[in-house]
Write a protein that holds these residues in place. Structure first.
Motif, mmCIF file in Angstrom:
data_model
loop_
_atom_site.group_PDB
_atom_site.id
_atom_site.type_symbol
_atom_site.label_atom_id
_atom_site.label_comp_id
_atom_site.label_asym_id
_atom_site.label_seq_id
_atom_site.Cartn_x
_atom_site.Cartn_y
_atom_site.Cartn_z
ATOM 1 N N ALA A 64 0.820 -1.205 0.000
ATOM 2 C CA ALA A 64 0.000 0.000 0.000
ATOM 3 C C ALA A 64 0.861 1.265 0.000
ATOM 4 O O ALA A 64 0.515 2.260 -0.651
ATOM 5 N N GLN A 65 1.973 1.231 0.713
ATOM 6 C CA GLN A 65 2.856 2.397 0.762
ATOM 7 C C GLN A 65 3.427 2.701 -0.612
ATOM 8 O O GLN A 65 3.496 3.856 -1.034
ATOM 9 N N LEU A 100 0.694 4.237 -2.714
ATOM 10 C CA LEU A 100 0.541 5.665 -2.424
ATOM 11 C C LEU A 100 1.643 6.488 -3.069
ATOM 12 O O LEU A 100 1.413 7.617 -3.516
ATOM 13 N N ARG A 123 0.737 7.441 -6.511
ATOM 14 C CA ARG A 123 -0.482 8.237 -6.687
ATOM 15 C C ARG A 123 -0.189 9.457 -7.572
ATOM 16 O O ARG A 123 0.826 10.127 -7.430
ATOM 17 N N SER A 164 3.365 -2.001 -7.715
ATOM 18 C CA SER A 164 3.343 -1.795 -6.257
ATOM 19 C C SER A 164 3.766 -3.072 -5.542
ATOM 20 O O SER A 164 4.579 -3.036 -4.601
ATOM 21 N N SER A 213 -5.049 -3.041 4.258
ATOM 22 C CA SER A 213 -4.278 -2.280 3.275
ATOM 23 C C SER A 213 -3.336 -3.200 2.508
ATOM 24 O O SER A 213 -2.691 -4.081 3.093
ATOM 25 N N LEU A 219 -6.982 0.190 0.641
ATOM 26 C CA LEU A 219 -6.251 1.125 1.491
ATOM 27 C C LEU A 219 -7.138 1.513 2.660
ATOM 28 O O LEU A 219 -8.185 2.145 2.486
ATOM 29 N N THR A 246 -7.873 3.878 5.593
ATOM 30 C CA THR A 246 -7.529 5.275 5.868
ATOM 31 C C THR A 246 -7.805 5.614 7.327
ATOM 32 O O THR A 246 -8.399 4.829 8.069
ATOM 33 N N MET A 262 -7.832 1.908 -4.162
ATOM 34 C CA MET A 262 -6.738 2.661 -4.779
ATOM 35 C C MET A 262 -6.419 1.997 -6.111
ATOM 36 O O MET A 262 -6.141 0.796 -6.155
ATOM 37 N N VAL A 268 -6.727 7.472 -4.904
ATOM 38 C CA VAL A 268 -7.409 6.808 -3.795
ATOM 39 C C VAL A 268 -8.873 7.181 -3.938
ATOM 40 O O VAL A 268 -9.258 8.336 -3.785
#
Length: 296
Positions: free
Chosen positions: A62-63, A66, A69, A103, A230, A252, A254, A262, A273
């Motif tokens: 997930a990181q 992001l 993004r 990812s 996530s 993801l 939040t 995402m 997202v």
């Protein structure tokens, strides 16, 4: 005669998967297969500085999602040659498949502790998950083209855990062909250049149609979103004919406790997202539900 690589693919030699022992099979030059080296270096430098390798696998995936993004949405990024297939990455533009796959590949790569990483390190991880059995021999049909097969192939090899049934109640998809590509070969660069591949592709599709396919219906997703973490890979199942899954992204969680979707969005023209997973499903009439994989 079988080579050592063939025996490894068949699982008849010890020591793990083929790609854990061998470098990526780069059948084309990196000037063709790897776009956006500067972006790659920036993302990896941040990951190393912030020690993302210490994160649990899902959080790590997930990181990296992001970090991507805002990357522009670009379709057909896997179609890089007329005849030769090779692992590839494009940080300048992502579609839904390459977004989740890059990812995941970055998360796997950074978990192999090194003092520095280069494009070949990521291409090796892409080969492991993008190709049937984790091996690309330069042939277009080495690549996994349907998301339902991606889940089953990678689950069988331990790259993910297929957790759809653990997340929520499932129904079985029945009475539908899985032949979108062989019906529309002119849409695919490799198939246009090599029409003889189409009957072979149809044979692969026919085998996939015999594999039971269960999914969580979209009216059940809101109730089970709490079980999705996530970095879980979310395949969007469709009501459209001739294909089982039409889209894919990452879960993801939040700060407000929501579980959002995402993804590389053709609507927003970039990686975003988006809404919660169940809200996203209801935003498109043809969406039928989801399948879920937990990265390992």
């Amino acid at each position: 005669m079988l080579t050592r690589r063939d025996w490894l693919l068949l699982g008849l030699l010890g020591g793990g998967s083929s790609s854990s022992l061998l470098r990526a099979a780069e059948h084309l030059p990196q000037s063709v297969t790897f776009k956006g080296v500067e972006k790659f270096q920036q993302v990896v430098a941040r990951a190393m500085a912030e020690n993302w390798a210490a994160l649990p696998m899902g959080a790590r995936v997930a990181q990296f999602g992001l970090a991507l993004r805002g990357t522009p949405y670009v379709g057909w990024t896997l179609e890089i040659d007329d005849r030769v297939e090779s692992p590839s990455v494009n940080f300048l533009g992502l579609d839904c498949w390459t977004f989740f796959e890059v990812s995941l590949g970055l998360a796997r790569m950074i978990g192999r502790r090194k003092s520095a990483y280069g494009p070949s390190d990521l291409l090796r991880e892409i080969e492991e998950t993008r190709y049937r059995g984790g091996v690309c021999r330069g042939n277009y049909l080495d690549r996994i083209h349907y998301l339902d097969e991606w889940f089953t192939d990678n689950a069988a090899r331990g790259n993910i855990r297929y957790v759809t049934r653990e997340v929520g109640p499932v129904v079985r998809l029945t009475g539908r062909a899985n032949d979108e590509m062989s019906l529309n070969p002119k849409l695919y660069r490799y198939l246009r250049a090599s029409p003889a591949l189409v009957p072979q592709l149809r044979q692969l599709e026919a085998r996939l149609e015999k594999v039971p396919f269960d999914f969580i219906p979209k009216d059940q997703v809101a109730a089970c979103e709490g079980k999705i973490q996530s970095g879980y890979i979310i395949g969007i199942v469709t009501n459209r004919a001739h294909v089982y899954c039409s889209h894919v992204g990452l879960a993801l969680r939040t700060g407000d406790g929501a579980c959002r979707f995402m993804h590389a969005s053709a609507t927003y023209k970039k990686v975003v997202v988006d809404k919660t997973i169940h809200e996203y499903l209801y935003s498109v009439k043809s969406h039928a539900g989801i399948v879920v994989g937990r990265p390992r």
